[in-house]
Write a protein that holds these residues in place. Structure first.
Motif, PDB file in Angstrom:
ATOM      1  N   LYS A  31      61.635  26.540  40.241  1.00  0.00           N
ATOM      2  CA  LYS A  31      62.801  25.865  39.657  1.00  0.00           C
ATOM      3  C   LYS A  31      62.481  24.401  39.337  1.00  0.00           C
ATOM      4  O   LYS A  31      62.982  23.857  38.353  1.00  0.00           O
ATOM      5  CB  LYS A  31      64.002  25.987  40.592  1.00  0.00           C
ATOM      6  N   SER A  32      61.630  23.769  40.154  1.00  0.00           N
ATOM      7  CA  SER A  32      61.223  22.386  39.861  1.00  0.00           C
ATOM      8  C   SER A  32      60.398  22.358  38.576  1.00  0.00           C
ATOM      9  O   SER A  32      60.502  21.420  37.775  1.00  0.00           O
ATOM     10  CB  SER A  32      60.383  21.811  41.012  1.00  0.00           C
ATOM     11  N   PHE A  33      59.589  23.382  38.385  1.00  0.00           N
ATOM     12  CA  PHE A  33      58.779  23.513  37.165  1.00  0.00           C
ATOM     13  C   PHE A  33      59.687  23.641  35.937  1.00  0.00           C
ATOM     14  O   PHE A  33      59.489  22.977  34.924  1.00  0.00           O
ATOM     15  CB  PHE A  33      57.873  24.734  37.350  1.00  0.00           C
ATOM     16  N   PHE A  34      60.727  24.484  36.047  1.00  0.00           N
ATOM     17  CA  PHE A  34      61.687  24.599  34.940  1.00  0.00           C
ATOM     18  C   PHE A  34      62.321  23.240  34.635  1.00  0.00           C
ATOM     19  O   PHE A  34      62.436  22.823  33.486  1.00  0.00           O
ATOM     20  CB  PHE A  34      62.810  25.591  35.273  1.00  0.00           C
ATOM     21  N   ARG A  35      62.713  22.554  35.702  1.00  0.00           N
ATOM     22  CA  ARG A  35      63.355  21.246  35.506  1.00  0.00           C
ATOM     23  C   ARG A  35      62.421  20.277  34.806  1.00  0.00           C
ATOM     24  O   ARG A  35      62.824  19.553  33.903  1.00  0.00           O
ATOM     25  CB  ARG A  35      63.730  20.650  36.870  1.00  0.00           C
ATOM     26  N   ALA A  36      61.148  20.284  35.247  1.00  0.00           N
ATOM     27  CA  ALA A  36      60.176  19.354  34.654  1.00  0.00           C
ATOM     28  C   ALA A  36      60.002  19.637  33.160  1.00  0.00           C
ATOM     29  O   ALA A  36      59.736  18.725  32.381  1.00  0.00           O
ATOM     30  CB  ALA A  36      58.837  19.467  35.381  1.00  0.00           C
ATOM     31  N   LEU A  37      60.160  20.903  32.763  1.00  0.00           N
ATOM     32  CA  LEU A  37      60.023  21.270  31.346  1.00  0.00           C
ATOM     33  C   LEU A  37      61.364  21.193  30.609  1.00  0.00           C
ATOM     34  O   LEU A  37      61.463  21.617  29.457  1.00  0.00           O
ATOM     35  CB  LEU A  37      59.451  22.687  31.223  1.00  0.00           C
TER      36      LEU A  37
END
Ligand code: AMP
Length: 371
Positions: free
Chosen positions: A103-109
């Motif tokens: 989910k942090s990866f999604f947020r970063a993108l």
């Protein structure tokens, strides 16, 4: 002859092998179970997924290695990658194995995803519920799939029991999303950065297990398809990805929230074998072999129905025009995916009739097609 090594010998690997053979490849695989669904189909190396000797053997016999489930230990994928190309890149496993990282990866993108709070203690859980409100979903961060390791929290008095019932204490809390429906987007990317996206698929789960996929998902505005493609391409490019990847999404009106990444071929893409110009399995094989990608366009309207726990009357299913049966050679067990049937038709009305007929034969009332 090029040899594809697959970590895991389940039905996804089996369908991948069946697609790879006509491309001129051979297949070897690693699985701890001597009776894995791929056993009769390819050269097996029997061993645990962290057995260094078995991993080295797989690397030795293969020209390229891929995996068919996302819980392959990252260290195992990295070990193989010291000897031979591993696609998708092992980093994609790392992202998908931990829901907080994912989910942090999604947020970063800048890909919308449900809010979340990391939970490591009962105190965190109480604070998390105060922040997100109820209902909420409490999930283990790692190593659970098909809806296992999750609790829907509806009342404050449920927190302690739910926290204690989950198998470990590294958890994530999310608000319970009142989505309109669940969708997935599958895409493939080659080593040269070329990519192709399949049409959005509508998915129906029960008890956390996929029961039915409809493809292309009905009533999708072109903007929603574009949005999904934009999101999946961001993920593919960020990971320098090679192969097929799926993102599970919640549709809330004209928004998409990314729930999960599967860095592999995916159950919601099984319809592509009959329903798309190039199946997800063939496109995954093409990508990892460095071959040109095939079109991901739909050729038919398709419905895929899973057989969970028990097999239906398969000869009755085969009497339905254009029904295609896929059995995985697995022993029946509650909650286990044993096979699927795909129905295709040129028009939505014919498909609806065929899918309803199949759903009655599978005799799972919840799979009734009418929406
Ligand atoms: P997951 O293991 O995250 O794929 O969750 C399995 C299924 O549980 C999903 O396909 C949804 O049907 C449901 N689910 C998961 N997370 C949520 C959420 N935050 N809100 C509502 N339903 C959820």
């Amino acid at each position: 002859m090029t040899i594809i090594g697959i970590v895991g010998g389940g039905q996804l690997g089996r369908m991948l092998a069946l697609a790879a053979y006509p491309l001129g490849a051979r297949v070897a695989f690693l699985d701890p179970a001597p009776d894995a669904p791929m056993s009769y189909l390819a050269q097996q190396i029997t061993g645990a997924y962290d057995d260094e000797l078995a991993l080295d053997m797989l690397a030795q016999v293969s020209d390229v290695v891929t995996y068919e489930f996302e819980n392959v230990p990252v260290t195992s994928a990295e070990r193989i990658a010291q000897h031979v190309r591993v696609y998708p890149p092992p980093a994609a496993l790392g992202v998908s194995q931990d829901r907080v990282e994912e989910k942090s990866f999604f947020r970063a993108l800048e890909i919308p995803t449900p809010q979340f709070v990391e939970i490591d203690s009962l105190w965190d859980l109480e604070a998390g519920v105060a922040q997100l409100g109820l209902p909420a979903v409490l999930k283990t961060r790692r190593l659970c799939y098909d809806g296992k390791g999750q609790f829907v929290l509806r009342r404050p008095d449920q927190l302690e029991n739910a926290f204690r019932a989950l198998p470990n204490t590294r958890l994530i809390l999310e608000p319970f999303v009142l989505f309109d429906r669940e969708l997935s987007i599958l895409a493939v990317r080659g080593a040269d950065g070329d990519s192709a996206c399949y049409p959005l698929v509508e998915n129906h789960h029960r008890e956390g297990i996929l029961r039915k996929s409809i493809a292309p998902a009905p009533d999708i505005a072109p903007q929603l398809q574009d949005l999904a493609q934009d999101y999946v391409r961001r993920v593919l490019d960020a990971l320098g990805y090679v192969g097929v990847l799926a993102i599970e999404l919640f549709q809330v009106r004209d928004q998409l929230l990314a729930n999960e990444i599967a860095p592999r071929v995916h159950n919601s893409g099984h319809w592509t074998i009959e329903g798309a110009a190039t199946s997800q399995f063939e496109n995954h094989a093409r990508a990892i072999l460095g071959l040109p990608l095939g079109s991901a366009d739909a050729r038919f309207h398709s419905v895929m129905l899973n057989f969970i726990g028990a097999l239906p009357d398969t000869s009755a299913l085969l009497q339905i025009p254009d029904a295609r049966l896929h059995l995985y050679d697995k022993a029946p067990r509650a909650g286990r995916k044993l096979g699927h049937v795909t129905l295709v038709a040129n028009d939505a009305q014919t498909l609806l009739e065929r899918a309803d007929r199949a759903a009655r034969i599978i005799s799972l009332e919840h799979t009734t097609f009418s929406r």
